[in-house]
Scaffold this active site. Structure first.
Site, mmCIF file in Angstrom:
data_model
loop_
_atom_site.group_PDB
_atom_site.id
_atom_site.type_symbol
_atom_site.label_atom_id
_atom_site.label_comp_id
_atom_site.label_asym_id
_atom_site.label_seq_id
_atom_site.Cartn_x
_atom_site.Cartn_y
_atom_site.Cartn_z
ATOM 1 N N SER A 197 23.875 167.702 -23.355
ATOM 2 C CA SER A 197 23.873 167.986 -22.065
ATOM 3 C C SER A 197 22.489 169.103 -21.910
ATOM 4 C CB SER A 197 24.663 168.016 -20.593
ATOM 5 O OG SER A 197 25.714 169.417 -20.471
ATOM 6 N N HIS A 215 21.014 161.293 -22.824
ATOM 7 C CA HIS A 215 22.218 162.236 -22.125
ATOM 8 C C HIS A 215 22.550 160.928 -20.986
ATOM 9 C CE1 HIS A 215 22.045 165.560 -18.743
ATOM 10 N NE2 HIS A 215 23.486 165.367 -19.535
ATOM 11 N N GLU A 217 19.054 159.793 -19.474
ATOM 12 C CA GLU A 217 18.120 160.946 -20.047
ATOM 13 C C GLU A 217 17.619 160.184 -21.878
ATOM 14 O OE1 GLU A 217 17.488 164.780 -17.438
ATOM 15 O OE2 GLU A 217 18.581 164.556 -19.343
ATOM 16 N N ASN A 257 19.329 168.591 -15.699
ATOM 17 C CA ASN A 257 20.083 170.145 -15.817
ATOM 18 C C ASN A 257 19.474 170.515 -15.336
ATOM 19 O OD1 ASN A 257 22.664 168.891 -15.694
ATOM 20 N ND2 ASN A 257 22.683 168.830 -17.697
#
Ligand code: 3HC
Length: 385
Positions: free
Chosen positions: A125, A146, A158, A197
């Site tokens: 992540s 991801h 992602e 994130n």
């Protein structure tokens, strides 16, 4: 390397935890043969139990039939032996705990054991893809893929190329993601936190700062995030759901790579040290009856007691940083926040509703009281010119 999607039939998923079991399931649902590998059969048994639970939910909701569910289960084989799990593997998706040394050790081993044409992907992540790829002899066929929790329900994936990733692997990965019915968003640069994130993790910390600074209740902040910002859950509820351990490790990693991205609040590290990992441990910001899927009750009335402008400001400011630094663009950030965090409309239309001028004013006010972390990004300033 000339590789087409036709070559991907067999996928090895390393790690059968929250993300690994979900990635195995969605890949098997799309027809891939999956080898799910973990270090102990008991983890694999638990993961298969979760996959069966999830498939049963989908059967209950008429998304798939019982027969399809059985076929999907039949496509997943579990392994403890790493070498065996790699036989005929076209793509390895690694989803082991977020520990750089552990991941590097695994990739060094994988590099020796996997067939030479197997490509490697990490579901990390936040860890740098380029650095991970460099422990292998195949950094051109190494990429970040991801997924978002729960992988069975969240459409976003992602795709993060490292510095040496080949264009053909980027294309293949984008097509793999579409083939499993997900929405790929390309993250142009291997930056701390990638796209979502970079927005989500600092927002959790900002919510904790707000608890302290604005003297509001957790449920008031969470209700405001849900009813006013269009998130499907409150932000602290989401932190519990994603896992305090995951957020803590992502915080440490992101902060060590870039001090400007996050303003860590000590409460998060404290919760982690106490073993309060959120829903999975029965306690995080909130308390839970059991570790199964459980939601916090939030009301529109509570939402009226809090204005989440500074929270939105921090999210939009980090999103603008991604644009300034050519990591992403407004359209992809809106898609990423919709598909990865479940926002009703994307982040920018949400911000537009509140008004960019108000957001910039709030950030400037925060700079004066709380410091430079809140300094509005150049792209955000351009939006109000
Ligand atoms: N498989 C199948 N069904 C599942 C499931 C799974 N894995 N998990 C939950 N469900 C079921 C629930 O049991 C519930 O079933 P029910 O209707 O029979 O009770 C149903 O799905 C969900 O219904 P709800 O009405 O409770 O919930 P929502 O409509 O709000 O949808 C959600 C649930 C998709 C989880 C939504 O709340 C959401 O999008 N939340 C945000 C999640 C998010 O932001 N994830 C990203 C976190 S960040 C991350 O992962 C990155 C990492 O690197 C940190």
């Amino acid at each position: 390397m000339n590789m087409s999607l036709m070559n991907i039939k067999n996928i090895t998923v390393l790690g059968s935890g929250v993300m690994g079991h979900g990635i195995a399931q969605v890949s098997a649902m799309a027809g891939y043969n999956v080898a799910l590998r973990d270090i102990d059969q008991k983890f694999l048994d638990k993961a298969m139990g979760k996959i069966i639970w999830s498939l049963n939910k989908l059967v209950e909701k008429n998304k798939i039939t019982k027969q399809e569910s059985e076929k999907i289960i039949g496509r997943i084989k579990t392994y403890v032996d790493l070498r065996e799990s790699l036989n005929d593997s076209d793509l390895v998706i690694e989803a082991v705990p977020e520990d750089m040394n552990l991941k590097k050790k695994i990739y060094a081993e994988l590099d020796k054991l996997a067939p030479s044409n197997t490509v490697f992907a990490s579901n990390t992540s936040t860890l740098p893809i380029t650095e991970l790829s460099e422990v292998t002899t195949r950094s051109s066929t190494f990429i970040g893929i991801h997924f978002f929790n729960p992988p069975q329900l969240m459409p976003l994936v992602e795709v993060i190329p490292g510095a040496q990733t080949s264009n053909s692997l980027i294309d293949t990965t984008m097509r793999y993601v579409k083939s499993i019915g997900k929405e790929p968003v390309l993250c142009n640069k291997d930056v701390a936190g990638f796209i979502v994130n970079r927005i989500f993790i600092p927002l959790v910390h900002e919510a904790i700062w707000s608890l302290e600074r604005d003297h509001v209740k957790m449920t008031e902040i969470d209700a405001a995030v849900k009813f006013k910002l269009g998130f499907p859950m409150g932000i602290l509820e989401l932190a519990d759901y994603a896992g305090i351990d995951v957020i803590h490790k992502a915080t440490q990693e992101m902060y060590s790579r870039d001090k400007g991205v996050i303003n860590p609040h000590p409460i998060l590290a404290k919760l982690f040290k106490e073993g309060n990992y959120g829903q999975k441990s029965g306690r995080g910001f909130y308390e839970y009856e059991n570790s199964a899927y459980e939601r916090i009750s939030l009301t529109a009335e509570e939402a009226e007691r809090y204005n989440p402008l500074r929270l939105l400001g921090v999210a939009v400011n980090n999103a603008c940083w991604l644009i300034t630094n050519r990591v992403s663009n407004m359209e992809d950030i809106d898609r990423a926040t919709k598909f990865g965090l479940g926002l009703k409309v994307g982040l920018f239309p949400t911000a537009e509703k509140f008004g960019f001028v108000k957001i910039v004013d709030e950030l400037k006010r925060a700079v004066k009281i709380y410091g430079n972390f809140y300094e509005p990004d150049a792209t955000l300033l351009k939006l109000v010119q």
